[in-house]
Design an enzyme around this catalytic site. Sequence first.
Site, PDB file in Angstrom:
ATOM      1  N   CYS A 119       3.895  20.130  13.721  1.00  0.00           N
ATOM      2  CA  CYS A 119       4.796  19.160  13.971  1.00  0.00           C
ATOM      3  C   CYS A 119       4.203  17.733  14.435  1.00  0.00           C
ATOM      4  O   CYS A 119       2.762  18.020  14.702  1.00  0.00           O
ATOM      5  CB  CYS A 119       5.710  19.401  15.396  1.00  0.00           C
ATOM      6  SG  CYS A 119       6.814  18.287  16.198  1.00  0.00           S
TER       7      CYS A 119
ATOM      8  N   SER B 185       4.026  15.892  16.841  1.00  0.00           N
ATOM      9  CA  SER B 185       3.355  15.849  18.340  1.00  0.00           C
ATOM     10  C   SER B 185       2.216  16.305  18.240  1.00  0.00           C
ATOM     11  O   SER B 185       1.287  16.021  19.265  1.00  0.00           O
ATOM     12  CB  SER B 185       4.567  16.295  19.300  1.00  0.00           C
ATOM     13  OG  SER B 185       5.703  15.641  19.168  1.00  0.00           O
TER      14      SER B 185
ATOM     15  N   HIS C 226      -0.329  13.881  17.050  1.00  0.00           N
ATOM     16  CA  HIS C 226      -0.699  12.910  17.898  1.00  0.00           C
ATOM     17  C   HIS C 226      -1.842  13.142  19.024  1.00  0.00           C
ATOM     18  O   HIS C 226      -2.756  12.327  19.263  1.00  0.00           O
ATOM     19  CB  HIS C 226       0.518  12.587  19.162  1.00  0.00           C
ATOM     20  CG  HIS C 226       1.557  11.723  18.699  1.00  0.00           C
ATOM     21  ND1 HIS C 226       1.601  10.541  17.985  1.00  0.00           N
ATOM     22  CD2 HIS C 226       3.053  12.181  18.571  1.00  0.00           C
ATOM     23  CE1 HIS C 226       2.916  10.223  17.556  1.00  0.00           C
ATOM     24  NE2 HIS C 226       3.568  11.172  17.845  1.00  0.00           N
TER      25      HIS C 226
ATOM     26  N   HIS D 107       3.413  23.811  19.224  1.00  0.00           N
ATOM     27  CA  HIS D 107       4.402  23.838  20.432  1.00  0.00           C
ATOM     28  C   HIS D 107       5.809  24.242  19.858  1.00  0.00           C
ATOM     29  O   HIS D 107       6.929  24.042  20.328  1.00  0.00           O
ATOM     30  CB  HIS D 107       4.582  22.531  21.066  1.00  0.00           C
ATOM     31  CG  HIS D 107       4.846  21.344  20.080  1.00  0.00           C
ATOM     32  ND1 HIS D 107       4.167  20.845  19.397  1.00  0.00           N
ATOM     33  CD2 HIS D 107       6.023  20.834  19.678  1.00  0.00           C
ATOM     34  CE1 HIS D 107       4.637  19.834  18.559  1.00  0.00           C
ATOM     35  NE2 HIS D 107       5.877  19.963  18.951  1.00  0.00           N
TER      36      HIS D 107
ATOM     37  N   CYS E 237      11.453  22.993  18.324  1.00  0.00           N
ATOM     38  CA  CYS E 237      11.030  21.671  18.446  1.00  0.00           C
ATOM     39  C   CYS E 237      11.801  20.679  17.593  1.00  0.00           C
ATOM     40  O   CYS E 237      12.668  20.106  18.053  1.00  0.00           O
ATOM     41  CB  CYS E 237       9.581  21.290  18.267  1.00  0.00           C
ATOM     42  SG  CYS E 237       9.264  19.369  18.520  1.00  0.00           S
TER      43      CYS E 237
HETATM   44  N1  APR Z   1       8.788   3.242   7.790  1.00  0.00           N
HETATM   45  C1  APR Z   1       9.442   4.177   7.602  1.00  0.00           C
HETATM   46  N2  APR Z   1       8.847   5.475   7.717  1.00  0.00           N
HETATM   47  C2  APR Z   1       7.765   5.638   7.715  1.00  0.00           C
HETATM   48  C3  APR Z   1       6.779   4.585   8.252  1.00  0.00           C
HETATM   49  C4  APR Z   1       7.347   3.085   8.315  1.00  0.00           C
HETATM   50  N3  APR Z   1       6.622   2.130   8.342  1.00  0.00           N
HETATM   51  N4  APR Z   1       5.367   4.997   8.640  1.00  0.00           N
HETATM   52  C5  APR Z   1       5.577   6.401   8.418  1.00  0.00           C
HETATM   53  N5  APR Z   1       7.073   6.788   7.921  1.00  0.00           N
HETATM   54  C6  APR Z   1       7.409   8.159   7.818  1.00  0.00           C
HETATM   55  C7  APR Z   1       6.632   8.972   7.338  1.00  0.00           C
HETATM   56  O1  APR Z   1       6.601   8.950   5.804  1.00  0.00           O
HETATM   57  C8  APR Z   1       7.133  10.571   7.549  1.00  0.00           C
HETATM   58  O2  APR Z   1       8.067  10.863   6.772  1.00  0.00           O
HETATM   59  O3  APR Z   1       7.863   8.518   9.288  1.00  0.00           O
HETATM   60  C9  APR Z   1       8.018  10.124   8.903  1.00  0.00           C
HETATM   61  C10 APR Z   1       7.160  10.556  10.058  1.00  0.00           C
HETATM   62  O4  APR Z   1       7.243  12.250  10.021  1.00  0.00           O
HETATM   63  P1  APR Z   1       6.026  13.226  10.314  1.00  0.00           P
HETATM   64  O5  APR Z   1       4.741  12.484  10.309  1.00  0.00           O
HETATM   65  O6  APR Z   1       6.482  14.625   9.509  1.00  0.00           O
HETATM   66  O7  APR Z   1       6.458  13.593  12.073  1.00  0.00           O
HETATM   67  P2  APR Z   1       7.621  14.517  12.573  1.00  0.00           P
HETATM   68  O8  APR Z   1       7.046  15.817  12.784  1.00  0.00           O
HETATM   69  O9  APR Z   1       8.889  14.111  11.834  1.00  0.00           O
HETATM   70  O10 APR Z   1       7.687  13.893  13.974  1.00  0.00           O
HETATM   71  C11 APR Z   1       8.011  12.441  14.326  1.00  0.00           C
HETATM   72  O11 APR Z   1       9.090  12.429  16.503  1.00  0.00           O
HETATM   73  O12 APR Z   1       9.149  13.904  18.055  1.00  0.00           O
HETATM   74  C12 APR Z   1       8.461  12.926  17.412  1.00  0.00           C
HETATM   75  O13 APR Z   1       5.957  13.268  18.243  1.00  0.00           O
HETATM   76  C13 APR Z   1       6.960  13.294  17.196  1.00  0.00           C
HETATM   77  O14 APR Z   1       6.383  11.098  17.238  1.00  0.00           O
HETATM   78  C14 APR Z   1       6.580  12.087  16.343  1.00  0.00           C
HETATM   79  C15 APR Z   1       8.140  11.830  15.538  1.00  0.00           C
HETATM   80 ZN    ZN Z   2       7.302  18.853  18.327  1.00  0.00          ZN
END
Ligand code: APR
Ligand code: ZN
Length: 365
Positions: free
Chosen positions: A42, A44, A47, A63, A168
């Site tokens: 995930c 998080s 991060h 998690h 999650c």
């Molecule tokens: N504009 C639009 N989409 C974007 C941009 C942007 N500028 N930058 C990145 N993305 C997209 C990525 O392509 C990806 O599909 O945002 C998405 C982020 O997804 P993941 O990295 O897979 O993360 P995810 O597990 O979905 O979590 C997202 O939610 O709970 C919180 O901590 C977690 O902050 C995290 C967020």
């Molecule tokens: Zn998570």
Amino acid sequence: MPRTALAAVHDGRGNRLEIKEIQVADPGPGEVLVRLGASGVCGSDRHVLDGEWNLPSPTVMGHEGAGTVEAVGEGVTGLAPGDSVILSWYYPCRRCRACAAGKAWACTGTRAPECLLPDGTTRLRDGDDVVYPYLAVGTMSEYTVVPESAAVRIPSDVPFDVASLIGCSITTGVGAVVNNARVPAGSSAVVVGCGGVGLAVIMGLALAGAHPIIAVDTAEEKLAAARSFGATHTLRAGDDVAAQVAELTGGGADYAFEVIGRVETIETLPSLLAPGGVGVLVGLPPEGAKAGIDVLELAEAGKTLIGSNYGGAVPSLDFPRLAELYLAGKLPLDSLISHRVRLDEVNEAFDAMRDGTRTRSVIVF
Ligand code: APR
Ligand code: ZN
């Protein structure tokens, strides 16, 4: 007797995880020993690996997990060996004011963010050294010990890979729609960021009967996935997103979700909303991040911004509910899993997440 377990451990420096053998002690009073069946990978966790959040280390990451109760400690009455459980990364203390009010997600007594069990210790060791389970669950390990309140029983016919996601991304995403925003059928909605959590928001919007559902992402693969989960329109991230959303919704969306955790996109949320619209902050930014909001636009147009932690969920209620929705065919959780990987492929899974090339990897034990 302590047992050994292979686990993905972060030493607090750099973004790589090391697969190593750790020792897992027996569950203490009020605790359960869980043999993990699956752990999702995930955002998080990323991060932490990328140095955006500080934690005690070394840390067993992960998690988002599900597995089988292997043993229970003294005084545990709600769970028994053999039960299928999903782990909650924000175990409620069951004593604070928020818990008494039924708001497990707002618990102030939990020590989960410190990666500690309720008594301030952990059951994990690497030789003489203490090892910390990420958010008190540490699901990227063959075994973990958690408080009873962090393990929620689900029907045994839900496969662990799917169940792990309920721990999650699904709860966070679907919960943001149904618990925090409480989106009425027919509302228009836009979702910025379509990773595992954003796609879960889209599933929740489809379940709630929102229309149109507009997905925004930088990656074409993610937009294709968004369409398959119910997005009616998809937009490549860029300057004219607000104008396109206004056109598709006749003046702005009723609801807008930020699901990346980037300050720049959080700042654009009000511009995507119709007067009276609600923006929901789901993505979590680096520690200490501050966003600049056009206050006059927010105030004059009566727009609202709300924070969403763990989808406003009460895991003991929401996990079994989401599992039942999956079993009834109303949540296509299997399709969210793009890659099933081994524990020793975890670093590649995080790299793929950084590249934006995978919807969701799940480690299967
Ligand atoms: N504009 C639009 N989409 C974007 C941009 C942007 N500028 N930058 C990145 N993305 C997209 C990525 O392509 C990806 O599909 O945002 C998405 C982020 O997804 P993941 O990295 O897979 O993360 P995810 O597990 O979905 O979590 C997202 O939610 O709970 C919180 O901590 C977690 O902050 C995290 C967020
Ligand atoms: Zn998570």
